[in-house]
Design a protein around this motif. Structure first.
Motif, mmCIF file in Angstrom:
data_model
loop_
_atom_site.group_PDB
_atom_site.id
_atom_site.type_symbol
_atom_site.label_atom_id
_atom_site.label_comp_id
_atom_site.label_asym_id
_atom_site.label_seq_id
_atom_site.Cartn_x
_atom_site.Cartn_y
_atom_site.Cartn_z
ATOM 1 N N ARG A 224 32.383 46.240 31.747
ATOM 2 C CA ARG A 224 32.587 45.046 32.566
ATOM 3 C C ARG A 224 34.071 44.699 32.650
ATOM 4 O O ARG A 224 34.588 44.374 33.722
ATOM 5 C CB ARG A 224 31.796 43.880 31.980
ATOM 6 N N GLY A 225 34.761 44.785 31.526
ATOM 7 C CA GLY A 225 36.195 44.521 31.533
ATOM 8 C C GLY A 225 36.954 45.531 32.371
ATOM 9 O O GLY A 225 37.853 45.170 33.144
ATOM 10 N N ALA A 226 36.588 46.809 32.242
ATOM 11 C CA ALA A 226 37.260 47.851 33.012
ATOM 12 C C ALA A 226 37.001 47.685 34.506
ATOM 13 O O ALA A 226 37.906 47.880 35.334
ATOM 14 C CB ALA A 226 36.783 49.229 32.539
ATOM 15 N N LEU A 227 35.781 47.306 34.862
ATOM 16 C CA LEU A 227 35.449 47.127 36.272
ATOM 17 C C LEU A 227 36.160 45.919 36.868
ATOM 18 O O LEU A 227 36.571 45.940 38.032
ATOM 19 C CB LEU A 227 33.934 46.988 36.428
ATOM 20 N N ARG A 228 36.306 44.872 36.085
ATOM 21 C CA ARG A 228 37.044 43.709 36.582
ATOM 22 C C ARG A 228 38.513 44.055 36.809
ATOM 23 O O ARG A 228 39.130 43.576 37.769
ATOM 24 C CB ARG A 228 36.904 42.551 35.597
ATOM 25 N N ARG A 229 39.068 44.889 35.943
ATOM 26 C CA ARG A 229 40.453 45.333 36.154
ATOM 27 C C ARG A 229 40.554 46.194 37.408
ATOM 28 O O ARG A 229 41.520 46.095 38.174
ATOM 29 C CB ARG A 229 40.951 46.101 34.924
ATOM 30 N N HIS A 230 39.547 47.035 37.620
ATOM 31 C CA HIS A 230 39.519 47.867 38.829
ATOM 32 C C HIS A 230 39.477 46.997 40.081
ATOM 33 O O HIS A 230 40.187 47.265 41.061
ATOM 34 C CB HIS A 230 38.299 48.789 38.774
ATOM 35 N N LEU A 231 38.667 45.940 40.042
ATOM 36 C CA LEU A 231 38.586 45.027 41.184
ATOM 37 C C LEU A 231 39.935 44.351 41.430
ATOM 38 O O LEU A 231 40.373 44.217 42.583
ATOM 39 C CB LEU A 231 37.505 43.977 40.928
ATOM 40 N N ALA A 232 40.594 43.935 40.356
ATOM 41 C CA ALA A 232 41.903 43.293 40.499
ATOM 42 C C ALA A 232 42.924 44.259 41.103
ATOM 43 O O ALA A 232 43.747 43.870 41.940
ATOM 44 C CB ALA A 232 42.387 42.790 39.144
ATOM 45 N N GLU A 233 42.856 45.529 40.703
ATOM 46 C CA GLU A 233 43.779 46.527 41.250
ATOM 47 C C GLU A 233 43.514 46.768 42.733
ATOM 48 O O GLU A 233 44.450 46.886 43.534
ATOM 49 C CB GLU A 233 43.646 47.830 40.467
ATOM 50 N N LEU A 234 42.235 46.839 43.103
ATOM 51 C CA LEU A 234 41.902 47.009 44.519
ATOM 52 C C LEU A 234 42.407 45.824 45.337
ATOM 53 O O LEU A 234 42.934 45.991 46.442
ATOM 54 C CB LEU A 234 40.388 47.150 44.688
ATOM 55 N N GLY A 235 42.231 44.622 44.781
ATOM 56 C CA GLY A 235 42.700 43.433 45.481
ATOM 57 C C GLY A 235 44.211 43.426 45.637
ATOM 58 O O GLY A 235 44.739 43.078 46.699
ATOM 59 N N GLY A 236 44.916 43.821 44.577
ATOM 60 C CA GLY A 236 46.372 43.877 44.655
ATOM 61 C C GLY A 236 46.845 44.871 45.696
ATOM 62 O O GLY A 236 47.787 44.600 46.455
ATOM 63 N N SER A 237 46.187 46.028 45.757
ATOM 64 C CA SER A 237 46.563 47.044 46.747
ATOM 65 C C SER A 237 46.308 46.550 48.161
ATOM 66 O O SER A 237 47.118 46.775 49.070
ATOM 67 C CB SER A 237 45.772 48.335 46.492
ATOM 68 N N TRP A 238 45.173 45.864 48.351
ATOM 69 C CA TRP A 238 44.864 45.369 49.698
ATOM 70 C C TRP A 238 45.882 44.315 50.131
ATOM 71 O O TRP A 238 46.373 44.341 51.264
ATOM 72 C CB TRP A 238 43.456 44.779 49.741
ATOM 73 N N ARG A 239 46.211 43.398 49.232
ATOM 74 C CA ARG A 239 47.159 42.338 49.590
ATOM 75 C C ARG A 239 48.550 42.903 49.860
ATOM 76 O O ARG A 239 49.264 42.422 50.743
ATOM 77 C CB ARG A 239 47.202 41.285 48.482
ATOM 78 N N ALA A 240 48.924 43.938 49.103
ATOM 79 C CA ALA A 240 50.225 44.565 49.336
ATOM 80 C C ALA A 240 50.270 45.213 50.717
ATOM 81 O O ALA A 240 51.281 45.148 51.422
ATOM 82 C CB ALA A 240 50.509 45.603 48.255
ATOM 83 N N GLY A 241 49.150 45.818 51.112
ATOM 84 C CA GLY A 241 49.106 46.452 52.428
ATOM 85 C C GLY A 241 49.020 45.463 53.566
ATOM 86 O O GLY A 241 49.433 45.755 54.695
ATOM 87 N N ALA A 242 48.470 44.264 53.279
ATOM 88 C CA ALA A 242 48.300 43.263 54.334
ATOM 89 C C ALA A 242 49.538 42.406 54.527
ATOM 90 O O ALA A 242 49.668 41.715 55.540
ATOM 91 C CB ALA A 242 47.106 42.364 54.006
ATOM 92 N N SER A 243 50.444 42.439 53.555
ATOM 93 C CA SER A 243 51.624 41.565 53.641
ATOM 94 C C SER A 243 52.707 42.180 54.521
ATOM 95 O O SER A 243 52.695 43.353 54.828
ATOM 96 C CB SER A 243 52.173 41.308 52.245
#
Length: 243
Positions: A224-243
């Motif tokens: 669960r902890g690893a998956l939450r980190r994965h979600l945070a990384e995906l979110g960071g990548s998406w926001r970086a691409g959208a900015s």
């Protein structure tokens, strides 16, 4: 091999709406089966008249008058909690409810008693008496291929598995609309990837494509902890691409 498409929105804005379905209240299996429906929602922030999706930091002010926020359904799940110690025989209650539940019952339960079969019981710790069945997990096509189903299902299982002795699932393709899955090799590849996703949560193959997870195992909480980190990384990548 097909590479996953870019995500259509910020995955950090995905959230769940879990609701109990009381549709069995007037049936003989009402005391034995409980059904939970889960809506996967994406909180989308859109800017301007063309409603282009933006990240939460994409506007100059938090109360930008040109922005709208809405929750869009992008997937669904269905879970059953099977009470083996109350109501009618759980084996036959599952048989009457659906073919998928009956297939699970045939593998895990004793038809005479409705309890776990002896060989199944020997593998499970006594942390509860019920069986939680992950019956269906579906995401809209644009959200697939990034491991999000496992991320979201992990959160639901954690919330629903209290007083359950086992969690069961039968990995496989539930959306048969994709034309690219007509080739057997591609079909097998996608099925194998789905199974790997559930194995990452701690599910282990038992028999006849039924997988089991013990709530007493530490695998789920660790993942669960690893998956939450994965979600945070995906979110960071998406926001970086959208900015």
């Amino acid at each position: 091999m097909t590479e996953p498409s870019p995500l259509p929105g910020d995955p950090s804005e995905l959230h769940l709406r879990i609701s109990y379905d009381d549709g069995l209240w007037d049936t003989p299996q009402a005391d034995t089966l409980g059904c939970w429906n889960v809506a996967v929602l994406h909180r989308r922030r859109a800017h301007g008249e063309h409603h282009e999706p933006v990240s939460s930091s994409g506007c100059t002010t938090a109360d930008c008058s040109s922005c709208t926020v809405e929750d869009v359904v992008v997937g669904s799940m269905m879970f059953y909690r099977v009470h083996l110690d109350r109501g009618r025989n759980a084996y036959w209650a599952m048989e009457e409810e659906s073919e998928e539940l009956y297939e699970t019952a045939q593998v895990l339960l004793d038809p005479e008693t409705g309890s776990f079969a002896d060989e199944v019981s020997e593998q499970l710790e006594y942390v509860g008496s019920a069986l939680l069945v992950m019956n269906r997990v579906t995401l809209d096509p644009p959200w697939r291929g990034h491991g999000l189903a496992a991320v979201l299902a992990c959160e639901v299982i954690t919330r629903l598995m209290a007083r359950c002795r086992a969690v069961a699932c039968s990995p496989g393709i539930t959306d048969l609309s994709s034309h690219r899955l007509t080739a057997r090799a591609e079909w097998d590849r996608v099925n194998a990837k789905i199974a790997q996703g559930w194995e990452s949560l701690g599910f282990r193959p038992y028999r006849d494509n039924v997988y089991l997870l013990s709530p007493a195992s530490q695998d789920l909480e660790e993942q669960r902890g690893a998956l939450r980190r994965h979600l945070a990384e995906l979110g960071g990548s998406w926001r970086a691409g959208a900015s």
